[in-house]
Design a protein around this motif. Structure first.
Motif, PDB file in Angstrom:
ATOM      1  N   LYS A 139       1.370  11.300  -7.538  1.00 18.35           N
ATOM      2  CA  LYS A 139       2.804  11.398  -7.270  1.00 18.35           C
ATOM      3  C   LYS A 139       3.277  10.109  -6.618  1.00 18.35           C
ATOM      4  CE  LYS A 139       6.482  14.157  -5.219  1.00 18.35           C
ATOM      5  NZ  LYS A 139       6.858  15.376  -4.471  1.00 18.35           N
ATOM      6  N   PHE A 140       4.206   9.425  -7.292  1.00 16.61           N
ATOM      7  CA  PHE A 140       4.756   8.166  -6.800  1.00 16.61           C
ATOM      8  C   PHE A 140       5.969   8.475  -5.929  1.00 16.61           C
ATOM      9  CE2 PHE A 140       7.038   4.181  -6.946  1.00 16.61           C
ATOM     10  CZ  PHE A 140       6.032   3.220  -6.937  1.00 16.61           C
ATOM     11  N   ILE A 141       5.955   7.956  -4.715  1.00 15.67           N
ATOM     12  CA  ILE A 141       7.033   8.271  -3.782  1.00 15.67           C
ATOM     13  C   ILE A 141       7.776   7.005  -3.380  1.00 15.67           C
ATOM     14  CG2 ILE A 141       5.884  10.328  -2.886  1.00 15.67           C
ATOM     15  CD1 ILE A 141       4.989   8.663  -0.477  1.00 15.67           C
ATOM     16  N   GLY A 142       8.943   7.189  -2.802  1.00 19.22           N
ATOM     17  CA  GLY A 142       9.739   6.066  -2.333  1.00 19.22           C
ATOM     18  C   GLY A 142       9.404   5.706  -0.898  1.00 19.22           C
ATOM     19  N   ILE A 143      10.306   4.969  -0.272  1.00 23.27           N
ATOM     20  CA  ILE A 143      10.123   4.540   1.113  1.00 23.27           C
ATOM     21  C   ILE A 143      10.454   5.711   2.029  1.00 23.27           C
ATOM     22  CG2 ILE A 143      10.941   2.943   2.888  1.00 23.27           C
ATOM     23  CD1 ILE A 143      11.682   1.042   0.550  1.00 23.27           C
ATOM     24  N   LYS A 144       9.484   6.095   2.882  1.00 21.60           N
ATOM     25  CA  LYS A 144       9.667   7.284   3.704  1.00 21.60           C
ATOM     26  C   LYS A 144       9.734   7.001   5.198  1.00 21.60           C
ATOM     27  CE  LYS A 144       8.255  11.107   0.860  1.00 21.60           C
ATOM     28  NZ  LYS A 144       7.636  12.444   0.904  1.00 21.60           N
ATOM     29  N   ASN A 145       9.316   5.818   5.621  1.00 22.13           N
ATOM     30  CA  ASN A 145       9.300   5.550   7.054  1.00 22.13           C
ATOM     31  C   ASN A 145       9.515   4.060   7.319  1.00 22.13           C
ATOM     32  OD1 ASN A 145       6.650   4.278   6.739  1.00 22.13           O
ATOM     33  ND2 ASN A 145       5.882   6.381   6.518  1.00 22.13           N
ATOM     34  N   ILE A 146       9.589   3.714   8.596  1.00 23.23           N
ATOM     35  CA  ILE A 146       9.872   2.334   8.976  1.00 23.23           C
ATOM     36  C   ILE A 146       8.732   1.407   8.554  1.00 23.23           C
ATOM     37  CG2 ILE A 146      10.219   0.797  10.955  1.00 23.23           C
ATOM     38  CD1 ILE A 146      11.665   3.083  12.355  1.00 23.23           C
ATOM     39  N   SER A 147       7.500   1.901   8.621  1.00 25.25           N
ATOM     40  CA  SER A 147       6.350   1.080   8.227  1.00 25.25           C
ATOM     41  C   SER A 147       6.432   0.680   6.760  1.00 25.25           C
ATOM     42  CB  SER A 147       5.047   1.836   8.491  1.00 25.25           C
ATOM     43  OG  SER A 147       3.930   1.100   8.007  1.00 25.25           O
ATOM     44  N   ASP A 148       6.758   1.656   5.893  1.00 22.90           N
ATOM     45  CA  ASP A 148       6.924   1.356   4.464  1.00 22.90           C
ATOM     46  C   ASP A 148       8.034   0.325   4.263  1.00 22.90           C
ATOM     47  OD1 ASP A 148       4.947   3.102   3.689  1.00 22.90           O
ATOM     48  OD2 ASP A 148       6.313   4.721   3.131  1.00 22.90           O
ATOM     49  N   MET A 149       9.126   0.516   4.991  1.00 17.69           N
ATOM     50  CA  MET A 149      10.264  -0.390   4.841  1.00 17.69           C
ATOM     51  C   MET A 149       9.905  -1.800   5.305  1.00 17.69           C
ATOM     52  SD  MET A 149      14.189   0.229   5.904  1.00 17.69           S
ATOM     53  CE  MET A 149      14.325   1.351   4.506  1.00 17.69           C
ATOM     54  N   ALA A 150       9.199  -1.897   6.415  1.00 20.04           N
ATOM     55  CA  ALA A 150       8.806  -3.208   6.930  1.00 20.04           C
ATOM     56  C   ALA A 150       7.907  -3.942   5.944  1.00 20.04           C
ATOM     57  CB  ALA A 150       8.099  -3.047   8.273  1.00 20.04           C
ATOM     58  N   THR A 151       6.995  -3.211   5.304  1.00 22.54           N
ATOM     59  CA  THR A 151       6.121  -3.828   4.306  1.00 22.54           C
ATOM     60  C   THR A 151       6.933  -4.372   3.142  1.00 22.54           C
ATOM     61  OG1 THR A 151       4.274  -2.375   4.875  1.00 22.54           O
ATOM     62  CG2 THR A 151       4.205  -3.425   2.711  1.00 22.54           C
ATOM     63  N   CYS A 152       7.887  -3.587   2.667  1.00 24.09           N
ATOM     64  CA  CYS A 152       8.739  -4.036   1.562  1.00 24.09           C
ATOM     65  C   CYS A 152       9.545  -5.272   1.955  1.00 24.09           C
ATOM     66  CB  CYS A 152       9.686  -2.923   1.129  1.00 24.09           C
ATOM     67  SG  CYS A 152       8.867  -1.490   0.400  1.00 24.09           S
ATOM     68  N   LEU A 153      10.136  -5.238   3.146  1.00 20.32           N
ATOM     69  CA  LEU A 153      10.958  -6.354   3.598  1.00 20.32           C
ATOM     70  C   LEU A 153      10.137  -7.613   3.828  1.00 20.32           C
ATOM     71  CD1 LEU A 153      13.335  -4.511   6.107  1.00 20.32           C
ATOM     72  CD2 LEU A 153      13.953  -5.461   3.868  1.00 20.32           C
ATOM     73  N   SER A 154       8.898  -7.457   4.261  1.00 24.62           N
ATOM     74  CA  SER A 154       8.065  -8.634   4.532  1.00 24.62           C
ATOM     75  C   SER A 154       7.808  -9.444   3.269  1.00 24.62           C
ATOM     76  CB  SER A 154       6.730  -8.218   5.157  1.00 24.62           C
ATOM     77  OG  SER A 154       5.905  -7.554   4.222  1.00 24.62           O
ATOM     78  N   GLY A 155       7.873  -8.765   2.110  1.00 25.49           N
ATOM     79  CA  GLY A 155       7.693  -9.502   0.857  1.00 25.49           C
ATOM     80  C   GLY A 155       8.758 -10.562   0.650  1.00 25.49           C
ATOM     81  N   TYR A 156       9.971 -10.282   1.112  1.00 25.25           N
ATOM     82  CA  TYR A 156      11.056 -11.259   0.992  1.00 25.25           C
ATOM     83  C   TYR A 156      10.829 -12.456   1.923  1.00 25.25           C
ATOM     84  CZ  TYR A 156      13.578  -7.608  -1.550  1.00 25.25           C
ATOM     85  OH  TYR A 156      13.947  -6.651  -2.471  1.00 25.25           O
ATOM     86  N   ASP A 157      10.077 -12.227   3.002  1.00 23.56           N
ATOM     87  CA  ASP A 157       9.784 -13.303   3.953  1.00 23.56           C
ATOM     88  C   ASP A 157       8.591 -14.156   3.523  1.00 23.56           C
ATOM     89  OD1 ASP A 157      11.740 -12.352   5.767  1.00 23.56           O
ATOM     90  OD2 ASP A 157      10.306 -10.954   6.663  1.00 23.56           O
ATOM     91  N   ASN A 158       7.559 -13.490   3.003  1.00 27.33           N
ATOM     92  CA  ASN A 158       6.255 -14.136   2.897  1.00 27.33           C
ATOM     93  C   ASN A 158       5.725 -14.315   1.479  1.00 27.33           C
ATOM     94  OD1 ASN A 158       6.008 -14.072   5.824  1.00 27.33           O
ATOM     95  ND2 ASN A 158       5.589 -11.881   5.621  1.00 27.33           N
ATOM     96  N   ILE A 159       5.886 -13.288   0.635  1.00 26.20           N
ATOM     97  CA  ILE A 159       5.255 -13.320  -0.687  1.00 26.20           C
ATOM     98  C   ILE A 159       6.172 -13.952  -1.726  1.00 26.20           C
ATOM     99  CG2 ILE A 159       4.239 -11.900  -2.509  1.00 26.20           C
ATOM    100  CD1 ILE A 159       3.537  -9.851  -0.344  1.00 26.20           C
ATOM    101  N   SER A 160       7.466 -13.743  -1.582  1.00 22.49           N
ATOM    102  CA  SER A 160       8.422 -14.290  -2.545  1.00 22.49           C
ATOM    103  C   SER A 160       8.499 -15.806  -2.427  1.00 22.49           C
ATOM    104  CB  SER A 160       9.805 -13.692  -2.291  1.00 22.49           C
ATOM    105  OG  SER A 160      10.254 -14.018  -0.984  1.00 22.49           O
ATOM    106  N   GLU A 161       8.836 -16.452  -3.531  1.00 19.90           N
ATOM    107  CA  GLU A 161       9.024 -17.908  -3.528  1.00 19.90           C
ATOM    108  C   GLU A 161       9.815 -18.316  -4.761  1.00 19.90           C
ATOM    109  OE1 GLU A 161       6.110 -21.612  -2.618  1.00 19.90           O
ATOM    110  OE2 GLU A 161       5.698 -20.569  -4.498  1.00 19.90           O
ATOM    111  N   TYR A 162      10.859 -19.100  -4.529  1.00 20.19           N
ATOM    112  CA  TYR A 162      11.637 -19.624  -5.647  1.00 20.19           C
ATOM    113  C   TYR A 162      12.408 -20.865  -5.187  1.00 20.19           C
ATOM    114  CZ  TYR A 162      14.297 -19.694  -9.968  1.00 20.19           C
ATOM    115  OH  TYR A 162      14.822 -20.056 -11.183  1.00 20.19           O
ATOM    116  N   PRO A 163      12.341 -21.933  -5.986  1.00 22.40           N
ATOM    117  CA  PRO A 163      11.532 -22.150  -7.178  1.00 22.40           C
ATOM    118  C   PRO A 163      10.023 -22.105  -6.870  1.00 22.40           C
ATOM    119  CG  PRO A 163      13.283 -23.782  -7.004  1.00 22.40           C
ATOM    120  CD  PRO A 163      13.227 -23.083  -5.691  1.00 22.40           C
ATOM    121  N   GLU A 164       9.241 -21.822  -7.876  1.00 27.66           N
ATOM    122  CA  GLU A 164       7.801 -21.723  -7.701  1.00 27.66           C
ATOM    123  C   GLU A 164       7.234 -23.030  -7.143  1.00 27.66           C
ATOM    124  OE1 GLU A 164       3.796 -20.695 -10.353  1.00 27.66           O
ATOM    125  OE2 GLU A 164       5.798 -20.429 -11.205  1.00 27.66           O
TER     126      GLU A 164
END
Length: 323
Positions: free
Chosen positions: A201-226
């Motif tokens: 069962k695939f679930i959405g964001i349920k708590n602050i920890s899940d949200m923080a992990t998602c948001l951290s991608g915009y800080d750290n994992i994302s990059e543009y231009p490559e």
């Protein structure tokens, strides 16, 4: 290349503006671990289900990019998107499959020729990669009828006779569970045994920890231009980023805004934020309040409230509460 000079990106072409990007989430990581185990065990099939717009299709795309690192770069992995037809058609089914896996001749010939063409395509790809396996994701799988599974089983059996294992991963809405119950009642053990024994069962964001992990991608994992060293957060809030601000730190504010707006709207169901509305919220906040927009110093709860309302999440949740 990593420079302190903000890179030039043509207007409208940044991934935040196009919506074309993939970032891992806690749920995608959990789904990845499950699917990896299915593939490692050469499981014939499994089901991944969840509510609409929860992020299942994006998760499939992420896995298709990531799984080859686990099983080899030449892993034959494909995705079919189920179309909605009034009546199931063998011709249309194999035509859609051939088209989605990238076959050069998806439309010519009768249904039996298309089926043979698909079998030979899978066999050739499995042998070329020396994997002796095929991975097939089927998105919107709740649209499949019983006869579709019979056609899939034919392909599975033919590949198995030639020593190729096939794993079919059904991805769809919760109707998949009801379909399996229907197959149990009609004693369709073959379909269940091939494609529906395992479930996730695939679930959405349920708590602050899940949200923080998602948001951290915009800080750290994302990059543009490559190769530029400019994450999405850095690009839209360069001065704040330089001062140490990170969008991950907004998780508590955003989750609080969601909780308050749901309470104001009289929504009683437990919080499960679909990725579609989460990403729309973040993208709006970056576009509207970042350096290309109002150029605010940093995001606060008022900004997040405006972004969340604009995403349509509250209206969508109101509908979910009704149904």
């Amino acid at each position: 290349m990593n420079t302190d000079e903000r890179p030039f990106v043509p207007k409208g072409s940044h991934p935040i503006e196009t919506g074309r990007y993939l970032l891992p989430t806690n749920e995608i990581v959990r789904m990845h671990d499950t699917v990896t185990q299915w593939i490692d065990n050469r499981t014939p099939g499994g089901m991944i289900y969840g509510r609409p717009r929860i992020g299942k299709s994006r998760a499939i795309n992420y896995l298709m990019l990531d799984l080859p690192s686990e099983f080899g770069e030449n892993l034959p992995i494909y995705k079919m998107s189920c179309r909605k037809y009034k009546q199931p058609s063998e011709n249309s089914f194999f035509e859609d499959l051939l088209n989605d896996v990238g076959h050069a001749l998806p439309y010519s010939g009768k249904a039996n020729l298309k089926r043979d063409r698909l079998f030979n395509f899978f066999l050739e790809r499995a042998e070329r990669a020396a994997q002796k396996r095929i991975i097939l994701f089927i998105d919107d799988a709740q649209r499949l009828h019983e006869i579709h599974y019979d056609w899939l089983m034919d392909i599975y059996n033919e590949l198995d006779n030639d020593g190729v294992s096939m794993t079919v991963i059904l991805v769809g809405q919760e109707q998949l569970i009801h379909q399996r119950s229907s197959f149990i009642q009609s004693k369709n053990a073959q379909i269940i045994g091939r494609f529906m024994v395992h479930e996730y069962k695939f679930i959405g964001i349920k708590n602050i920890s899940d949200m923080a992990t998602c948001l951290s991608g915009y800080d750290n994992i994302s990059e543009y231009p490559e190769g530029s060293g400019w994450s999405f957060t850095r690009y839209f809030f360069p001065e704040a980023f330089k001062q140490g601000q990170r969008i991950e730190s907004c998780a508590e504010d955003l989750f609080s805004v969601i909780t308050n707006l749901k309470a104001e709207a009289g929504l009683t169901k437990s919080t499960e934020i679909p990725m579609q509305y989460f990403t729309l919220t973040v993208e709006y906040a970056m576009r509207r309040f970042g350096v290309n927009g109002e150029d605010v110093e940093w995001l606060n709860r008022a900004h997040w409230k405006q972004a969340l309302i604009n995403s349509g999440y509250i209206k969508a949740e109101a509908y979910q509460d009704v149904v």
